[in-house]
Design an enzyme around this catalytic site. Sequence first.
Site, PDB file in Angstrom:
ATOM      1  N   THR A 200       0.838  -1.210   0.000  1.00  0.00           N
ATOM      2  CA  THR A 200       0.000   0.000   0.000  1.00  0.00           C
ATOM      3  C   THR A 200       0.868   1.254   0.000  1.00  0.00           C
ATOM      4  OG1 THR A 200      -1.647  -1.183   1.261  1.00  0.00           O
ATOM      5  CG2 THR A 200      -1.795   1.220   1.319  1.00  0.00           C
TER       6      THR A 200
ATOM      7  N   THR B 149       0.581  -3.528   9.627  1.00  0.00           N
ATOM      8  CA  THR B 149       0.783  -4.901   9.173  1.00  0.00           C
ATOM      9  C   THR B 149       1.120  -5.780  10.368  1.00  0.00           C
ATOM     10  OG1 THR B 149       2.192  -6.463   7.967  1.00  0.00           O
ATOM     11  CG2 THR B 149       3.186  -4.362   8.460  1.00  0.00           C
ATOM     12  N   ILE B 150       0.534  -6.980  10.364  1.00  0.00           N
ATOM     13  CA  ILE B 150       0.891  -7.938  11.428  1.00  0.00           C
ATOM     14  C   ILE B 150       2.344  -8.374  11.266  1.00  0.00           C
ATOM     15  CG2 ILE B 150      -1.473  -8.789  11.712  1.00  0.00           C
ATOM     16  CD1 ILE B 150      -0.487 -11.407  10.270  1.00  0.00           C
ATOM     17  N   ASP B 151       2.918  -8.179  10.066  1.00  0.00           N
ATOM     18  CA  ASP B 151       4.272  -8.682   9.803  1.00  0.00           C
ATOM     19  C   ASP B 151       5.359  -7.834  10.470  1.00  0.00           C
ATOM     20  OD1 ASP B 151       2.857 -10.379   8.147  1.00  0.00           O
ATOM     21  OD2 ASP B 151       3.331  -9.280   6.323  1.00  0.00           O
TER      22      ASP B 151
ATOM     23  N   MET C 262       2.129 -16.549  10.518  1.00  0.00           N
ATOM     24  CA  MET C 262       2.282 -15.693   9.331  1.00  0.00           C
ATOM     25  C   MET C 262       3.531 -14.824   9.513  1.00  0.00           C
ATOM     26  SD  MET C 262      -1.429 -14.400   8.078  1.00  0.00           S
ATOM     27  CE  MET C 262      -2.424 -15.399   6.990  1.00  0.00           C
ATOM     28  N   GLY C 263       3.636 -13.784   8.686  1.00  0.00           N
ATOM     29  CA  GLY C 263       4.770 -12.864   8.804  1.00  0.00           C
ATOM     30  C   GLY C 263       5.464 -12.585   7.492  1.00  0.00           C
TER      31      GLY C 263
ATOM     32  N   GLU D  70       5.939 -18.727   8.384  1.00  0.00           N
ATOM     33  CA  GLU D  70       5.552 -19.238   7.057  1.00  0.00           C
ATOM     34  C   GLU D  70       6.656 -19.032   6.019  1.00  0.00           C
ATOM     35  OE1 GLU D  70       2.111 -17.053   5.664  1.00  0.00           O
ATOM     36  OE2 GLU D  70       3.138 -15.122   5.836  1.00  0.00           O
TER      37      GLU D  70
HETATM   38  O1  F6P Z   1       0.985  -9.229   5.149  1.00  0.00           O
HETATM   39  C1  F6P Z   1       0.065  -9.762   6.052  1.00  0.00           C
HETATM   40  C2  F6P Z   1      -0.187 -11.218   5.762  1.00  0.00           C
HETATM   41  O2  F6P Z   1      -1.109 -11.731   6.702  1.00  0.00           O
HETATM   42  C3  F6P Z   1       1.067 -12.085   5.713  1.00  0.00           C
HETATM   43  O3  F6P Z   1       1.556 -12.410   6.984  1.00  0.00           O
HETATM   44  C4  F6P Z   1       0.564 -13.245   4.904  1.00  0.00           C
HETATM   45  O4  F6P Z   1       1.629 -13.878   4.228  1.00  0.00           O
HETATM   46  C5  F6P Z   1      -0.372 -12.605   3.925  1.00  0.00           C
HETATM   47  O5  F6P Z   1      -0.762 -11.364   4.486  1.00  0.00           O
HETATM   48  C6  F6P Z   1      -1.618 -13.408   3.626  1.00  0.00           C
HETATM   49  O6  F6P Z   1      -2.387 -12.702   2.724  1.00  0.00           O
HETATM   50  P1  F6P Z   1      -3.839 -13.114   2.259  1.00  0.00           P
HETATM   51  O7  F6P Z   1      -4.828 -12.530   3.221  1.00  0.00           O
HETATM   52  O8  F6P Z   1      -3.973 -12.527   0.915  1.00  0.00           O
HETATM   53  O9  F6P Z   1      -3.923 -14.617   2.268  1.00  0.00           O
END
Ligand code: F6P
Length: 366
Positions: A119, A139-141, A183-184, A236
């Site tokens: 974004t 972002t959760i990342d 995730m991440g 991941e």
């Molecule tokens: O960027 C945030 C995130 O949740 C990542 O951790 C993950 O790889 C990705 O988005 C998953 O995206 P989507 O919602 O498109 O499956």
Amino acid sequence: MSIKKVGILTAGGDCPGLNAVVRAVSKNALRHGVKVLGFKNGFDGLVRNEFIEIDEHAVSGILTLGGTILGTSNLANPFRYTLPPFGTPEEPKDLSSVAMHNFNTNGLDALIAIGGDGTLHMAQQFVDMGMPVIGIPKTIDNDLSCTDLTFGFDSAMSVATDAVDRIHTTAQSHHRVMIIETMGRYAGWIALRSAIAGGGDIVLIPEIPYNEQVIVDYILDRRAKGKNFSIIVAAEGAKNEAGEQAVTRTVAASTDPVRLGGIGFKISNMVEEACRVESRVVVLGHLQRGGTPTPFDRWLSTRFGARAMDLVLEGKFGYMVALQGLAIGECKIADAISKLKLVDPNSEEVKTALEVGMSFGSAQIG
Ligand code: F6P
């Protein structure tokens, strides 16, 4: 310049705290007599000119609400637009001038873009075209540079830590190797911090390539010491020494075309065969993005939102609000997206994990 009307949008993957930010921006704006247009579904709303006018009523009662009242999209990129009826994945169109036109004809003085890496790249492209944009790091990342934390991360870390806590009893009871996949994306923050907070035994993160034999030896060593269970937290995006990651699918039309996933099962199968022990996997997936934001995320989101509106009033465009220590400051959007903020293998945090006996599945670190 006197500010009369601002646009706001939430784009990319959702996360807890988005509504808290929308509320804070809007309350601060309305207080200054500034109108707020909330564009629907990220940049898609700016292309299609779909918005709601946000008043006090619209942002009442949303502080603790997960998701986003505005909707979001990680498919809608105005610079490579693929959504029907205006574009297709095969023939992406550059509709940035349409978005710019809608910005101007709505009489907007600024746009506040709430999002992560993807974004904010689009936001910077609009800045380069002359649009007055302020960014808010979501972002959760937690992988954006120039800010110590992004909002949403603490909530995701809390879900992951709760999972590590809960997995302990069943791992112990069955003497199993339990694997939690977090995730991440390309950063290991969620895995690392939840493993430290929850007492995981092995943590696999993209920044420290793992070696299967090191993982096997660590598990067998624990068993030899009478610890008949082990907990692995695998990001991941974790990579082996050959640089291979587990990918479920690639979707060319997405702004985030590589869907990571599957590392948990890969490691579990390997461990069962090599260690002759039972193993099971829990993939946390989108649970990490759902539900009520933690108090910390509500606190951070509210401060980010209020400050972003202050930056608009100060005319400080092209900037992103940022957490710097415990203070809210700002940095250029261009700097925030210049490189991903990744875990430093030589950091005090990684050293701490090692000092409490955790393994990164690597012979190089530890
Ligand atoms: O960027 C945030 C995130 O949740 C990542 O951790 C993950 O790889 C990705 O988005 C998953 O995206 P989507 O919602 O498109 O499956």
